[in-house]
Write an enzyme that holds these catalytic residues in place. Structure first.
Site, PDB file in Angstrom:
ATOM      1  CB  THR A 141       6.862  -1.977  11.031  1.00 42.03           C
ATOM      2  OG1 THR A 141       5.943  -0.942  10.644  1.00 42.03           O
ATOM      3  CG2 THR A 141       8.159  -1.812  10.276  1.00 42.03           C
ATOM      4  N   GLY A 154      -9.072   1.024  12.529  1.00 40.96           N
ATOM      5  CA  GLY A 154      -8.382   0.011  11.738  1.00 40.96           C
ATOM      6  C   GLY A 154      -7.210   0.593  10.983  1.00 40.96           C
ATOM      7  CB  CYS A 214      -1.318   4.423  10.463  1.00 41.77           C
ATOM      8  SG  CYS A 214      -0.420   4.271   8.908  1.00 41.77           S
ATOM      9  CE  LYS A 230       3.138   7.623   9.927  1.00 38.62           C
ATOM     10  NZ  LYS A 230       3.542   6.618   8.964  1.00 38.62           N
ATOM     11  CE1 TYR A 271      -4.282  -1.495   0.178  1.00 40.27           C
ATOM     12  CE2 TYR A 271      -3.143  -3.087   1.559  1.00 40.27           C
ATOM     13  CZ  TYR A 271      -4.242  -2.734   0.806  1.00 40.27           C
ATOM     14  OH  TYR A 271      -5.285  -3.601   0.671  1.00 40.27           O
TER      15      TYR A 271
END
Length: 406
Positions: free
Chosen positions: A80, A252, A255, A201, A9
């Protein structure tokens, strides 16, 4: 030439964007079928503007392979995940990708990690990987962290316009990477150190997760005392320094539902607010399931076979089901009894759950109650078809009488 590692993605849109703006790109992924599909001229997931970008990149000469390329710049964008017990990051995919790159990289190559990682991951896992392979950091290999900042459903636009952060040990190397991203990025690009880039981030997604948890908790409070949470949030947000997000059926994606746990795993005694917020969001699908049972009883609906969940993806107008609240809800119900809830999503063409439908009209014909888990445009455009149904609207998109909310 830039070798983009991982064509999911994030990696695929990044590779396509670079190629379409004049950068020589080879995309690499271990998934043979995925690479085969791309080489046959087809994208591997649905995303607004992606097909056009794909055609532009093909015309610019992008190629796809399962082989790592010998070059001087790599962009690694692999998963990750986190360990659900310890809450710590699982860096194994990134480590394996770096190990494979080191086997072919030219001297002085730059390895850019785009995958979202917890603060200190580069120091604890990636630097040792390079050193253990016999390379000298700063001369043989340069490490950079440039976390992505895009969201499914608007990836192409956000790749072009969002600001970016480049974390590097050496400012010269950071600016070199900045120049590559500047080939397409129209936003501001900040060069900083690696750990700051890692932290910013994760903090961005954690801020949103905490805000969502606050909204979800407000919804529960208002439900308990028969107040309209949406009206309350609307009025509160008129204050110039207040911006409360909207409650929903859960969180969901890869992230907001994952990244904050990195901080909880690494700083367990310092993340009480974050930890509790994540637990609130994680229990929201259970809360929605309880609301379904309450509304079934209130409307004398005896059988879950007559209840349908609209939406399987984690957000609207995409085909991404990672950490989907609907899947979480179904998993929760399976723990207590066999789930017979019907499910439909216009973006999911393959069968992924039991009692799944692939036609809206057929789906609606077989249910008495619809639970809107995802606010796809399709359902907004077909509200006339759900008149007469019992409706639980988890996103407050329907302005009709007798509609239930969370």
């Amino acid at each position: 030439m830039v070798n983009v590692i991982g064509l999911g993605y994030i990696g695929l849109p990044t590779a396509l964007m670079l190629a379409s703006h004049g950068v020589d790109v080879v995309g690499t992924d271990y998934n043979i079928e995925l690479v085969k599909t791309l080489n046959e001229g087809h994208t591997t997931f649905k995303e607004k503007g992606l097909d056009d970008l794909f055609q532009d990149a093909l015309q610019s000469g992008i190629t796809f392979s399962t082989d790592y390329q010998a070059t001087d710049m790599y962009i690694i964008s692999v998963p990750t995940p986190y360990d659900k017990f310890s809450k710590k990051i699982d860096a194994s995919y990134v480590i394996k990708a770096v190990e494979s790159v080191l086997k072919v990289a030219t001297k002085g190559a730059i390895i850019v990690i785009e995958s979202t990682v917890s603060p200190g991951t580069m120091e604890k896992f990636i630097r040792p990987t390079v050193l253990n392979a016999g390379y000298e950091l700063g001369s043989d290999i340069h490490l950079v962290h440039a976390p992505e900042r895009i969201i499914p459903g608007n990836m192409v636009y956000e790749l072009l316009h969002n600001n970016r952060t480049i974390g590097a040990d050496d400012e010269f190397i950071g600016n070199k990477v900045k120049n590559i991203y500047s080939s397409f990025c129209q936003g501001e690009i900040t060069v900083t150190d690696i750990k700051t880039a890692e932290m910013t981030k994760v903090v961005e997604n954690t801020f949103r997760a905490v805000n969502i948890a606050f909204a979800n908790e407000l919804a529960r409070i208002c439900r308990h005392d028969n107040m309209d949470v949406y009206e309350i949030i609307k009025i509160c947000n008129m204050h110039p320094r207040v911006n409360i997000l909207q409650p929903g059926p859960g969180v969901g994606g890869h992230c907001i539902s994952v990244d904050p746990w990195f901080l909880v795993g690494d700083y367990p005694s310092l993340t009480n607010v974050i930890n509790q917020s994540m637990k609130t969001n994680d229990t929201q699908p259970d809360y929605v399931l309880n609301r379904i049972y309450e509304i079934m009883n209130e409307n004398d609906i005896k059988d879950t076979k007559r209840v349908g969940l609209y939406g399987l993806t984690y957000k609207e107008n995409v085909d991404d089901m990672r950490e989907s609240p609907t899947l979480q809800l179904l998993e929760s119900q399976h723990k207590h009894l066999a789930s017979e809830l019907k499910v439909y999503d216009p973006f999911i063409s393959s069968d992924v759950v039991e009692y799944q439908y692939h036609d809206l009209d057929e789906f609606l014909k077989d249910i008495d109650m619809i639970v809107i888990m995802v606010k796809h445009d399709e359902i907004k455009q077909n509200l006339d078809k759900i008149k007469g149904k019992v409706v639980l609207d988890c996103h407050n998109i329907i302005n009709l009488p007798d509609v239930y909310h969370i």
